[in-house]
Write a protein that holds these residues in place. Structure first.
Motif, PDB file in Angstrom:
ATOM      1  N   HIS A   1      47.121  41.898  35.808  1.00  0.00           N
ATOM      2  CA  HIS A   1      46.737  43.011  34.915  1.00  0.00           C
ATOM      3  C   HIS A   1      47.872  43.416  33.976  1.00  0.00           C
ATOM      4  O   HIS A   1      47.633  44.004  32.932  1.00  0.00           O
ATOM      5  CB  HIS A   1      46.222  44.216  35.709  1.00  0.00           C
ATOM      6  CG  HIS A   1      46.989  44.561  36.937  1.00  0.00           C
ATOM      7  ND1 HIS A   1      46.390  45.097  38.045  1.00  0.00           N
ATOM      8  CD2 HIS A   1      48.301  44.459  37.249  1.00  0.00           C
ATOM      9  CE1 HIS A   1      47.295  45.315  38.981  1.00  0.00           C
ATOM     10  NE2 HIS A   1      48.462  44.928  38.529  1.00  0.00           N
ATOM     11  N   GLU A   2      49.110  43.076  34.354  1.00  0.00           N
ATOM     12  CA  GLU A   2      50.245  43.412  33.486  1.00  0.00           C
ATOM     13  C   GLU A   2      50.179  42.656  32.165  1.00  0.00           C
ATOM     14  O   GLU A   2      50.873  42.998  31.214  1.00  0.00           O
ATOM     15  CB  GLU A   2      51.568  43.152  34.222  1.00  0.00           C
ATOM     16  CG  GLU A   2      51.867  41.705  34.596  1.00  0.00           C
ATOM     17  CD  GLU A   2      51.156  41.248  35.886  1.00  0.00           C
ATOM     18  OE1 GLU A   2      50.291  41.988  36.398  1.00  0.00           O
ATOM     19  OE2 GLU A   2      51.456  40.139  36.362  1.00  0.00           O
TER      20      GLU A   2
ATOM     21  N   ASP B   1      42.033  39.871  38.239  1.00  0.00           N
ATOM     22  CA  ASP B   1      42.598  39.745  39.588  1.00  0.00           C
ATOM     23  C   ASP B   1      43.441  38.473  39.625  1.00  0.00           C
ATOM     24  O   ASP B   1      43.157  37.518  38.907  1.00  0.00           O
ATOM     25  CB  ASP B   1      41.526  39.688  40.688  1.00  0.00           C
ATOM     26  CG  ASP B   1      42.054  40.211  42.022  1.00  0.00           C
ATOM     27  OD1 ASP B   1      41.659  41.314  42.446  1.00  0.00           O
ATOM     28  OD2 ASP B   1      42.911  39.529  42.633  1.00  0.00           O
TER      29      ASP B   1
ATOM     30  N   ASN C   1      36.684  42.603  45.366  1.00  0.00           N
ATOM     31  CA  ASN C   1      35.329  42.118  45.682  1.00  0.00           C
ATOM     32  C   ASN C   1      34.286  42.553  44.648  1.00  0.00           C
ATOM     33  O   ASN C   1      33.096  42.305  44.828  1.00  0.00           O
ATOM     34  CB  ASN C   1      34.922  42.576  47.076  1.00  0.00           C
ATOM     35  CG  ASN C   1      35.700  41.817  48.139  1.00  0.00           C
ATOM     36  OD1 ASN C   1      35.902  40.605  48.022  1.00  0.00           O
ATOM     37  ND2 ASN C   1      36.170  42.521  49.155  1.00  0.00           N
TER      38      ASN C   1
ATOM     39  N   GLN D   1      43.803  36.685  42.360  1.00  0.00           N
ATOM     40  CA  GLN D   1      43.307  35.781  43.399  1.00  0.00           C
ATOM     41  C   GLN D   1      41.949  35.194  43.008  1.00  0.00           C
ATOM     42  O   GLN D   1      41.020  35.942  42.667  1.00  0.00           O
ATOM     43  CB  GLN D   1      43.147  36.523  44.725  1.00  0.00           C
ATOM     44  CG  GLN D   1      44.453  37.038  45.292  1.00  0.00           C
ATOM     45  CD  GLN D   1      44.274  37.532  46.713  1.00  0.00           C
ATOM     46  OE1 GLN D   1      44.086  36.731  47.636  1.00  0.00           O
ATOM     47  NE2 GLN D   1      44.336  38.832  46.903  1.00  0.00           N
TER      48      GLN D   1
HETATM   49  C1  LIG Z   1      42.311  47.013  46.825  1.00  0.00           C
HETATM   50  S1  LIG Z   1      41.919  45.484  46.074  1.00  0.00           S
HETATM   51  C2  LIG Z   1      40.726  45.924  44.864  1.00  0.00           C
HETATM   52  C3  LIG Z   1      39.367  46.263  45.448  1.00  0.00           C
HETATM   53  C4  LIG Z   1      38.247  46.260  44.427  1.00  0.00           C
HETATM   54  N1  LIG Z   1      38.367  47.345  43.470  1.00  0.00           N
HETATM   55  C5  LIG Z   1      36.878  46.242  45.043  1.00  0.00           C
HETATM   56  O1  LIG Z   1      35.998  46.995  44.602  1.00  0.00           O
HETATM   57  O2  LIG Z   1      36.649  45.428  45.960  1.00  0.00           O
HETATM   58  C6  LIG Z   1      43.358  45.136  45.090  1.00  0.00           C
HETATM   59  C7  LIG Z   1      43.277  43.824  44.328  1.00  0.00           C
HETATM   60  O3  LIG Z   1      44.382  43.749  43.416  1.00  0.00           O
HETATM   61  C8  LIG Z   1      44.671  42.385  43.230  1.00  0.00           C
HETATM   62  N2  LIG Z   1      45.985  42.218  42.565  1.00  0.00           N
HETATM   63  C9  LIG Z   1      47.228  42.145  43.103  1.00  0.00           C
HETATM   64  N3  LIG Z   1      48.161  42.004  42.139  1.00  0.00           N
HETATM   65  C10 LIG Z   1      47.483  41.996  40.944  1.00  0.00           C
HETATM   66  C11 LIG Z   1      47.889  41.865  39.587  1.00  0.00           C
HETATM   67  N4  LIG Z   1      49.178  41.744  39.233  1.00  0.00           N
HETATM   68  N5  LIG Z   1      46.924  41.867  38.643  1.00  0.00           N
HETATM   69  C12 LIG Z   1      45.605  41.988  38.977  1.00  0.00           C
HETATM   70  N6  LIG Z   1      45.165  42.118  40.240  1.00  0.00           N
HETATM   71  C13 LIG Z   1      46.094  42.133  41.218  1.00  0.00           C
HETATM   72  C14 LIG Z   1      44.573  41.808  44.620  1.00  0.00           C
HETATM   73  O4  LIG Z   1      44.378  40.409  44.577  1.00  0.00           O
HETATM   74  C15 LIG Z   1      43.359  42.564  45.181  1.00  0.00           C
HETATM   75  O5  LIG Z   1      42.174  41.812  45.049  1.00  0.00           O
END
Ligand SMILES: C[S@@+](CC[C@H](N)C(=O)[O-])C[C@H]1O[C@@H](n2cnc3c(N)ncnc32)[C@H](O)[C@@H]1O
Length: 184
Positions: free
Chosen positions: A79-80, A53, A32, A55
């Motif tokens: 991110h990878e 992200d 977010n 999504q």
């Molecule tokens: C806990 S949330 C992050 C919360 C954020 N830091 C905030 O302040 O709202 C984790 C996020 O990692 C994302 N995510 C999952 N796999 C990912 C990937 N391979 N690369 C980047 N983001 C990823 C998810 O879509 C999700 O939005």
């Protein structure tokens, strides 16, 4: 107010120690956009923030949150793959693993891509740079990702990196833990 902050609060305290005007920073899991906003405010107009992200919902929420900043690139990709977008000299990288609050739990971070992204981030960090990792476990997150990340981090060369773990060992319900990695 307690002196000991929670995982996110602690990560912000550490980031504030290393990040300043003109620096490059990465929010590896923008969700977010709370951390992205903090990073944008710290690097100023002469710095830059890259936020990832997988999504669209998260990228859209972050875009809205940082609409007043012009020092940020939002990337709808894993991110990878960060080395495909950034070449190095990064002062700070934040990871906040798990799932998007209020979003799809199936789109949570996964151990393989998380470890690959941490590895890439360690290459991109400049000397003196810092990576923070907020790691969740328990519930539908389970322990698989946390255990795999910790195993990977234990193998990192201590001549090149200091890895510090913060864990609230007497709290119930598996509170998130914070890992900080400094490049020497
Ligand atoms: C806990 S949330 C992050 C919360 C954020 N830091 C905030 O302040 O709202 C984790 C996020 O990692 C994302 N995510 C999952 N796999 C990912 C990937 N391979 N690369 C980047 N983001 C990823 C998810 O879509 C999700 O939005």
């Amino acid at each position: 107010m307690s002196i000991l902050k929670n995982c996110l609060g602690l990560s912000h305290e550490y980031i504030k120690k290393v990040l300043g005007e003109g620096d490059i920073a990465i929010d590896a899991t923008c969700g977010n956009g709370h951390d992205t906003e903090l990073l944008c405010s710290m690097v100023g107009d002469s710095g830059h923030v890259y936020a990832f992200d997988v999504q669209k919902q998260a990228i859209d929420a972050t875009k809205e949150r940082v609409k007043d900043f012009n020092n940020v690139t939002l990337i709808l990709d894993g991110h990878e793959k960060m080395e495909g977008y950034i070449s190095g000299d990064v002062s700070a990288i934040m990871f906040n693993f798990g799932y998007l609050p209020g979003g799809n739990h199936n789109k949570a971070t996964k151990k393989e891509t998380s470890i690959s992204a941490i590895d890439a981030g360690l290459r991109l960090l400049k000397k003196g740079g810092l990576m923070t990792l907020c790691i969740y476990s328990g519930g539908d997150t389970g322990f698989e990702e946390k255990n795999a990340i910790l195993e990977f981090l234990k193998g990192i060369d201590s001549k090149c990196f200091s890895v510090l773990s913060h864990d609230f060992i007497n709290q119930k319900n598996n509170p998130p833990m914070l890992i900080c990695i400094e490049k020497k």
